[in-house]
Design a protein around this motif. Structure first.
Motif, PDB file in Angstrom:
ATOM      1  N   GLU A 167     -13.404 -13.416   8.526  1.00  0.00           N
ATOM      2  CA  GLU A 167     -13.740 -13.390   9.741  1.00  0.00           C
ATOM      3  C   GLU A 167     -15.200 -13.398  10.181  1.00  0.00           C
ATOM      4  O   GLU A 167     -15.997 -12.268  10.572  1.00  0.00           O
ATOM      5  CB  GLU A 167     -13.273 -12.275  10.334  1.00  0.00           C
ATOM      6  N   PRO A 188      -2.977 -12.321  13.443  1.00  0.00           N
ATOM      7  CA  PRO A 188      -3.532 -11.350  14.421  1.00  0.00           C
ATOM      8  C   PRO A 188      -3.881 -10.188  13.351  1.00  0.00           C
ATOM      9  O   PRO A 188      -3.818 -10.089  12.200  1.00  0.00           O
ATOM     10  CB  PRO A 188      -2.172 -11.101  15.005  1.00  0.00           C
ATOM     11  N   ASN A 189      -4.475  -8.980  14.043  1.00  0.00           N
ATOM     12  CA  ASN A 189      -4.682  -7.911  13.223  1.00  0.00           C
ATOM     13  C   ASN A 189      -3.509  -7.423  12.401  1.00  0.00           C
ATOM     14  O   ASN A 189      -2.483  -7.330  13.103  1.00  0.00           O
ATOM     15  CB  ASN A 189      -5.320  -6.964  14.362  1.00  0.00           C
ATOM     16  N   GLY A 190      -3.937  -7.111  11.338  1.00  0.00           N
ATOM     17  CA  GLY A 190      -3.111  -6.359  10.559  1.00  0.00           C
ATOM     18  C   GLY A 190      -2.067  -7.562   9.584  1.00  0.00           C
ATOM     19  O   GLY A 190      -1.022  -7.131   9.273  1.00  0.00           O
ATOM     20  N   ALA A 191      -2.427  -8.633   9.856  1.00  0.00           N
ATOM     21  CA  ALA A 191      -1.416  -9.628   9.311  1.00  0.00           C
ATOM     22  C   ALA A 191      -1.527  -9.710   7.884  1.00  0.00           C
ATOM     23  O   ALA A 191      -0.567 -10.073   7.227  1.00  0.00           O
ATOM     24  CB  ALA A 191      -1.824 -11.151   9.592  1.00  0.00           C
ATOM     25  N   GLY A 192      -2.676  -9.133   7.276  1.00  0.00           N
ATOM     26  CA  GLY A 192      -2.807  -9.067   5.795  1.00  0.00           C
ATOM     27  C   GLY A 192      -3.886 -10.063   5.150  1.00  0.00           C
ATOM     28  O   GLY A 192      -3.903 -10.248   3.979  1.00  0.00           O
ATOM     29  N   LYS A 193      -4.522 -10.588   6.033  1.00  0.00           N
ATOM     30  CA  LYS A 193      -5.381 -11.598   5.742  1.00  0.00           C
ATOM     31  C   LYS A 193      -6.476 -10.972   4.745  1.00  0.00           C
ATOM     32  O   LYS A 193      -6.714 -11.523   3.441  1.00  0.00           O
ATOM     33  CB  LYS A 193      -6.406 -12.072   6.988  1.00  0.00           C
ATOM     34  N   THR A 194      -7.106 -10.055   5.142  1.00  0.00           N
ATOM     35  CA  THR A 194      -8.157  -9.242   4.361  1.00  0.00           C
ATOM     36  C   THR A 194      -7.604  -8.866   3.044  1.00  0.00           C
ATOM     37  O   THR A 194      -8.248  -9.101   1.949  1.00  0.00           O
ATOM     38  CB  THR A 194      -8.591  -8.067   5.074  1.00  0.00           C
ATOM     39  N   THR A 195      -6.557  -8.266   3.111  1.00  0.00           N
ATOM     40  CA  THR A 195      -5.724  -7.869   1.764  1.00  0.00           C
ATOM     41  C   THR A 195      -5.700  -9.206   0.741  1.00  0.00           C
ATOM     42  O   THR A 195      -5.833  -9.036  -0.492  1.00  0.00           O
ATOM     43  CB  THR A 195      -4.339  -7.083   1.993  1.00  0.00           C
ATOM     44  N   HIS A 251      -9.123 -14.838  13.472  1.00  0.00           N
ATOM     45  CA  HIS A 251      -7.838 -14.731  14.527  1.00  0.00           C
ATOM     46  C   HIS A 251      -8.385 -15.538  15.789  1.00  0.00           C
ATOM     47  O   HIS A 251      -7.888 -15.364  16.911  1.00  0.00           O
ATOM     48  CB  HIS A 251      -7.473 -13.465  14.687  1.00  0.00           C
ATOM     49  N   ILE A 282       3.771   0.021   3.196  1.00  0.00           N
ATOM     50  CA  ILE A 282       3.260  -1.108   3.821  1.00  0.00           C
ATOM     51  C   ILE A 282       3.070  -2.084   3.083  1.00  0.00           C
ATOM     52  O   ILE A 282       2.524  -2.547   2.128  1.00  0.00           O
ATOM     53  CB  ILE A 282       1.899  -1.050   4.523  1.00  0.00           C
ATOM     54  N   TYR A 297       0.864  -0.869   0.015  1.00  0.00           N
ATOM     55  CA  TYR A 297       0.044  -0.105   0.030  1.00  0.00           C
ATOM     56  C   TYR A 297       0.931   1.212  -0.023  1.00  0.00           C
ATOM     57  O   TYR A 297       2.081   1.145   0.395  1.00  0.00           O
ATOM     58  CB  TYR A 297      -0.839   0.084   1.179  1.00  0.00           C
ATOM     59  N   LYS A 310     -12.041  -4.469  18.990  1.00  0.00           N
ATOM     60  CA  LYS A 310     -11.980  -4.139  17.531  1.00  0.00           C
ATOM     61  C   LYS A 310     -13.594  -4.242  16.870  1.00  0.00           C
ATOM     62  O   LYS A 310     -13.921  -3.607  16.108  1.00  0.00           O
ATOM     63  CB  LYS A 310     -11.331  -5.405  16.996  1.00  0.00           C
ATOM     64  N   ALA A 343       1.720  -5.210   2.724  1.00  0.00           N
ATOM     65  CA  ALA A 343       0.581  -5.875   3.560  1.00  0.00           C
ATOM     66  C   ALA A 343       0.351  -7.516   3.367  1.00  0.00           C
ATOM     67  O   ALA A 343       0.083  -8.222   4.229  1.00  0.00           O
ATOM     68  CB  ALA A 343      -0.903  -5.378   3.123  1.00  0.00           C
ATOM     69  N   GLN A 366     -15.193  -9.021   5.510  1.00  0.00           N
ATOM     70  CA  GLN A 366     -15.277  -8.800   7.148  1.00  0.00           C
ATOM     71  C   GLN A 366     -16.264  -7.571   7.502  1.00  0.00           C
ATOM     72  O   GLN A 366     -16.814  -7.773   8.605  1.00  0.00           O
ATOM     73  CB  GLN A 366     -13.771  -8.067   7.318  1.00  0.00           C
TER      74      GLN A 366
END
Ligand SMILES: Nc1ncnc2c1ncn2[C@@H]1O[C@H](COP(=O)(O)OP(=O)(O)OP(=O)(O)O)[C@@H](O)[C@H]1O
Ligand SMILES: [Mg+2]
Lengths: 261, 330
Positions: free
Chosen positions: B162, B39-46, B195, B18, B14, B320, B20, B85
């Protein structure tokens, strides 16, 4: 453009479910008619290009401005779909990206036509209100509708393009606030060219709001047009058509290339 | 086994550089439930965003159902179902209208669409509420609706990002049942991010552990847990003498902690230790009142690979889900 029909019907259902937004969209133009109409009721008629009263003179402007505002807000409406989530669904569905945008453009045009009908009716029933002294032919109403629709297409496309690319709400509303006053007042929407300062006049000539206002005004005041009036109206509608077509093509290309999520 | 999704060095950077998703090469098999735990920000959604053609990769390639995600994105979108998500249903429409709208994006006849919508509403027990506006739904009802919106086109591949975020334990378990049910009845490949350790453990055939845009390991949950070689056996004895005898059995074990009449030991594989232990207790007449075996969870696996515990992340979870709801209400 798969998706265009279902998405347009979604917009219409939402509109029908929120009649308040239709009414709030009408309050401001209604005030203009009522307030300006009575405050400037004794406006010297020599400036009014032959209109019997001020309301008859400004109705073309008020309809144009209503069209611009409703169109601008439906153009930027995509930011709410982005914020509330539905845009994500549409972007992962097998539909053309442009259908997401054009559903808003088309539904807002329909909405504007309804608003226009209501405003004309309101202006007619006001005391010293809208009068068609020289008649109003089918041709005249076609001119009126064409002008309003083209103006709507211009501004809803323009603001869709902004909303496709800009994701920050503050920026978009900043732009809206910045342009709305100049669009109204640096145009022939409310005041005759004869009483305007020279520099405003020279800019107002290029404002699409002026083209639409003047075209509608010409047919409302005159009913049957002379050759030169007809030429003027034709020219204004031509300008509007060219601008609308270019912006629609641009909207198509930009939205197909991707809508910011 | 046949792969239904393959990626090659798939990367997303990004603005602000970053990374991602960092050069992922994975194969997802036809018919499996493939979990991504991170965990949060791991890049799953991306990662899911790229596979579902919503996010354009910075570099690398991927095919979904044999179709290139960049060149054939429209075709990819026809074959997949997505439950993102964030919520996506229109609050001003009813549940039924939302489903109907989405069904019209696909080449399904109105009759077929109605039949499926009925069936899906039944599956998640929303038929009673289908003619209410989504605005009036509870959080759990909305998540259930989101799940079936992703299923109206009868997809070959279903992406669930998620799916139980912010739901209470009961509703979460119920969602798990629906997902298991789907798996059984439809021949669908499911990609599930979470997660929640228990969720992946309960649902996934294989799991990838993801952190900082990278996949650290991929295997079945049970292989991953077994590879940890740390089962705990906790025994409560009838008397201090029994305890002494019990300690003798584990005399070679360094990882041994004794309490009042209790013994806790760490063994590499309790399945192998238990038969010997039972034989020893019966031949030496050791009396015990209680025995517990604790197998490792995916959290131990996660800790092993990332040096952090996911349990700590879960504590931040309430915040969250508040954020998610905040985002929806804005
Ligand atoms: N649109 C974006 N613009 C810039 N950075 C982004 C964007 N979306 C995600 N990121 C960043 O990319 C990284 C991965 O985010 P992503 O949402 O993929 O993680 P995630 O594993 O889904 O996390 P979560 O469990 O919180 O949903 C994060 O550092 C995030 O800040
Ligand atoms: Mg995510």
């Amino acid at each position: 453009m798969s998706g265009l029909i279902p998405l347009t019907s979604r917009e219409l259902i939402r509109w029908y479910r929120n009649p308040v937004s239709l009414i709030t969209g009408l309050i401001q133009p209604f005030f203009w008619i009522a307030l300006f109409g009575s405050a400037l009721g004794r406006f010297p008629t020599i400036f009014l290009q032959g209109a019997p009263n001020y309301i008859t003179y400004i109705i073309g402007g008020v309809l144009s401005i209503t069209s611009v505002f409703t169109a601008m807000f439906s153009g930027v409406n995509i930011i709410f779909d982005r914020r509330l989530g539905p845009l994500g669904r549409y972007l992962s569905s097998p539909i053309r990206r442009s259908s997401i945008v054009f559903s808003k453009i088309f539904s807002s045009t329909l909405r504007i036509l309804v608003q226009v009908a209501i405003l004309i009716f309101a202006a007619m029933i006001l005391p010293n209100g809208l009068r068609f002294e020289n008649g109003f032919s089918l041709f005249d109403s076609a001119v009126l509708i064409t002008a309003v629709v083209l103006l709507a297409l211009i501004f809803s496309s323009l603001f869709s393009i902004i909303a496709i690319r800009v994701t920050r709400m503050e920026t978009i509303f900043g732009i809206l606030n910045l342009v709305n006053l100049p669009l109204i007042f640096v145009s022939y929407a409310m005041f005759p060219p004869g009483i305007m300062a020279g520099w405003i006049n020279s800019i107002a000539k290029y404002n699409p709001v002026s083209w639409s206002s003047e075209a509608i005004r010409t047919v409302i005041i005159n009913g049957t047009l002379t050759g030169s009036q007809l030429a003027n109206v034709g020219l204004w509608l031509l300008y509007l058509t060219i601008l609308a077509a270019s912006l629609i093509i641009l909207t198509y290309v930009i939205s197909e290339r991707g809508i910011r999520d | 086994m046949e792969s239904i999704i393959t990626t090659e060095n798939l990367t997303k950077i990004y603005r602000g550089s970053i990374k991602a998703v960092d050069s992922l090469t994975v194969q997802i098999r036809k018919g499996e439930v493939y979990g991504i735990l991170g965990p949060n920000g791991a890049g799953k959604t991306t990662f899911i965003g790229m596979l579902t053609t919503r996010v354009t990769p910075t570099s690398g390639r991927a095919t979904v159902a044999g179709l290139d995600i960049l060149k054939e994105s429209l075709k990819v979108r026809k074959r997949i179902g997505v439950v993102p998500q964030d919520l996506t249903t229109d609050e001003d429409l009813t549940g039924y209208e939302n489903l109907k709208l989405v069904s019209r994006f696909y080449d399904i006849t109105a009759n077929e669409a109605n039949r499926r919508i009925d069936q899906l509403l039944n599956m998640v027990q929303l038929q009673k509420h289908s003619h209410r506006r989504v605005k009036t739904y509870s959080g759990g009802m909305r998540k259930r609706l989101e799940l079936i919106v992703g299923l109206v086109n009868d997809p070959e591949i279903l992406f669930l990002d998620e799916p139980t975020l912010g739901l209470d334990v009961n509703t979460r378990m119920q969602m798990w049942e629906y997902i298991r049910d789907l798996r059984k009845r439809l021949d669908v490949t499911i990609i599930l991010t979470s997660h929640y350790l228990e969720e992946i453990d309960a649902l996934a055939d294989r799991v990838s552990i993801m952190d900082n845009g990278k996949i650290l390991v991929t295997d079945t949950p049970s292989n991953l847990k077994n590879s940890m070689k740390e089962d705990y056996i906790t025994i409560t004895f009838a008397s201090p003498d029994d305890l002494k005898l019990g300690e003798k059995f584990f005399s070679n074990n360094e990882k041994r902690f004794s309490g009042i009449n209790t013994l806790r030991v760490k063994v590499p594989n309790s399945d192998e230790t238990m038969p010997d232990l039972i034989n020893y207790f019966s031949s030496h007449s050791v009396k015990i009142t209680r025995i517990t075996i604790q197998k490792p969870t995916l959290d131990e696996v996660f800790l092993e690979y990332t040096g952090r515990s996911l349990r700590d992340e879960e504590r931040g979870d309430a915040r969250k889900s508040m954020f998610t709801i905040g985002r929806l209400r804005r």
